[in-house]
Design a protein around this motif. Structure first.
Motif, PDB file in Angstrom:
ATOM      1  N   UNK A   1       0.855  -1.182   0.000  1.00  0.00           N
ATOM      2  CA  UNK A   1       0.000   0.000   0.000  1.00  0.00           C
ATOM      3  C   UNK A   1       0.893   1.235   0.000  1.00  0.00           C
ATOM      4  N   UNK A   2       0.299   2.358  -0.323  1.00  0.00           N
ATOM      5  CA  UNK A   2       0.998   3.641  -0.419  1.00  0.00           C
ATOM      6  C   UNK A   2       0.750   4.419   0.873  1.00  0.00           C
ATOM      7  N   UNK A   3       1.815   4.760   1.612  1.00  0.00           N
ATOM      8  CA  UNK A   3       1.641   5.460   2.891  1.00  0.00           C
ATOM      9  C   UNK A   3       1.104   6.877   2.709  1.00  0.00           C
TER      10      UNK A   3
ATOM     11  N   UNK B   1       4.757   1.416   1.169  1.00  0.00           N
ATOM     12  CA  UNK B   1       5.719   2.024   0.243  1.00  0.00           C
ATOM     13  C   UNK B   1       5.579   3.537   0.244  1.00  0.00           C
ATOM     14  N   UNK B   2       6.596   4.194  -0.294  1.00  0.00           N
ATOM     15  CA  UNK B   2       6.725   5.649  -0.394  1.00  0.00           C
ATOM     16  C   UNK B   2       7.024   6.271   0.972  1.00  0.00           C
ATOM     17  N   UNK B   3       7.747   5.519   1.798  1.00  0.00           N
ATOM     18  CA  UNK B   3       8.089   5.983   3.146  1.00  0.00           C
ATOM     19  C   UNK B   3       8.973   7.227   3.123  1.00  0.00           C
TER      20      UNK B   3
ATOM     21  N   UNK C   1      -0.651   7.604   6.460  1.00  0.00           N
ATOM     22  CA  UNK C   1      -0.715   6.345   7.205  1.00  0.00           C
ATOM     23  C   UNK C   1       0.592   6.213   7.986  1.00  0.00           C
ATOM     24  N   UNK C   2       0.481   6.207   9.313  1.00  0.00           N
ATOM     25  CA  UNK C   2       1.689   6.129  10.133  1.00  0.00           C
ATOM     26  C   UNK C   2       2.276   4.716  10.099  1.00  0.00           C
ATOM     27  N   UNK C   3       3.547   4.632  10.442  1.00  0.00           N
ATOM     28  CA  UNK C   3       4.194   3.328  10.520  1.00  0.00           C
ATOM     29  C   UNK C   3       3.506   2.461  11.572  1.00  0.00           C
ATOM     30  N   UNK C   4       3.088   3.091  12.669  1.00  0.00           N
ATOM     31  CA  UNK C   4       2.392   2.348  13.730  1.00  0.00           C
ATOM     32  C   UNK C   4       1.072   1.766  13.227  1.00  0.00           C
TER      33      UNK C   4
ATOM     34  N   UNK D   1      -1.965  -3.045  11.679  1.00  0.00           N
ATOM     35  CA  UNK D   1      -2.721  -3.836  10.698  1.00  0.00           C
ATOM     36  C   UNK D   1      -2.010  -5.154  10.435  1.00  0.00           C
ATOM     37  N   UNK D   2      -0.699  -5.100  10.281  1.00  0.00           N
ATOM     38  CA  UNK D   2       0.068  -6.334  10.062  1.00  0.00           C
ATOM     39  C   UNK D   2      -0.116  -7.292  11.230  1.00  0.00           C
ATOM     40  N   UNK D   3      -0.087  -6.763  12.434  1.00  0.00           N
ATOM     41  CA  UNK D   3      -0.313  -7.611  13.617  1.00  0.00           C
ATOM     42  C   UNK D   3      -1.692  -8.244  13.568  1.00  0.00           C
ATOM     43  N   UNK D   4      -2.707  -7.454  13.233  1.00  0.00           N
ATOM     44  CA  UNK D   4      -4.083  -7.977  13.134  1.00  0.00           C
ATOM     45  C   UNK D   4      -4.181  -9.088  12.091  1.00  0.00           C
ATOM     46  N   UNK D   5      -3.482  -8.914  10.979  1.00  0.00           N
ATOM     47  CA  UNK D   5      -3.537  -9.886   9.883  1.00  0.00           C
ATOM     48  C   UNK D   5      -2.518 -11.012  10.045  1.00  0.00           C
ATOM     49  N   UNK D   6      -1.702 -10.905  11.095  1.00  0.00           N
ATOM     50  CA  UNK D   6      -0.641 -11.890  11.366  1.00  0.00           C
ATOM     51  C   UNK D   6       0.347 -11.972  10.201  1.00  0.00           C
TER      52      UNK D   6
END
Length: 103
Positions: free
Chosen positions: A10-12, A43-45, A53-56, A61-66
């Motif tokens: 995704x694009x930050x 991406x686009x950090x 969209x913050x890094x946190x 979201x990554x944690x939620x999706x494992x």
């Protein structure tokens, strides 16, 4: 279909792309014919002044999706190699586990 590894990117700087990540992961699970390794990529950090969209938020979201998570910049090359190496490592590890379970 048939891919062993997938980058979910995704694009930050674009909230709409971030909001679609869950749907993309659902689609992968629905249409994938195997248990593929996945890596969530923001991406686009490098565009901190345009970031919405913050890094946190990405990590949560990554944690939620494992899923493992990384932020990259295709423009500067930051973490791009690491993203592919991390995904390739996950694919190799999954293959080893699959081979071991066959015995």
């Amino acid at each position: 279909r048939g891919a062993s590894g997938m980058l979910v990117v995704y694009d930050v700087t674009n909230a709409a792309s971030f909001e679609k990540v869950r749907q993309w992961v659902d689609d992968i699970e629905r249409y994938s014919t195997n248990q593929s390794s996945k890596l969530l990529v923001g991406n686009r950090a490098d565009l901190s002044d345009k970031r919405v969209v913050s890094e946190a938020e990405g990590q949560n979201l990554a944690n939620d999706l494992k899923l493992p998570f990384i932020e990259t910049s295709a423009k500067t090359g930051s973490n791009v190699d690491k993203a592919f190496i991390d995904l390739a490592s996950a694919v190799c590890l999954a293959s080893i586990h699959l081979m071991i379970s066959c015995f």
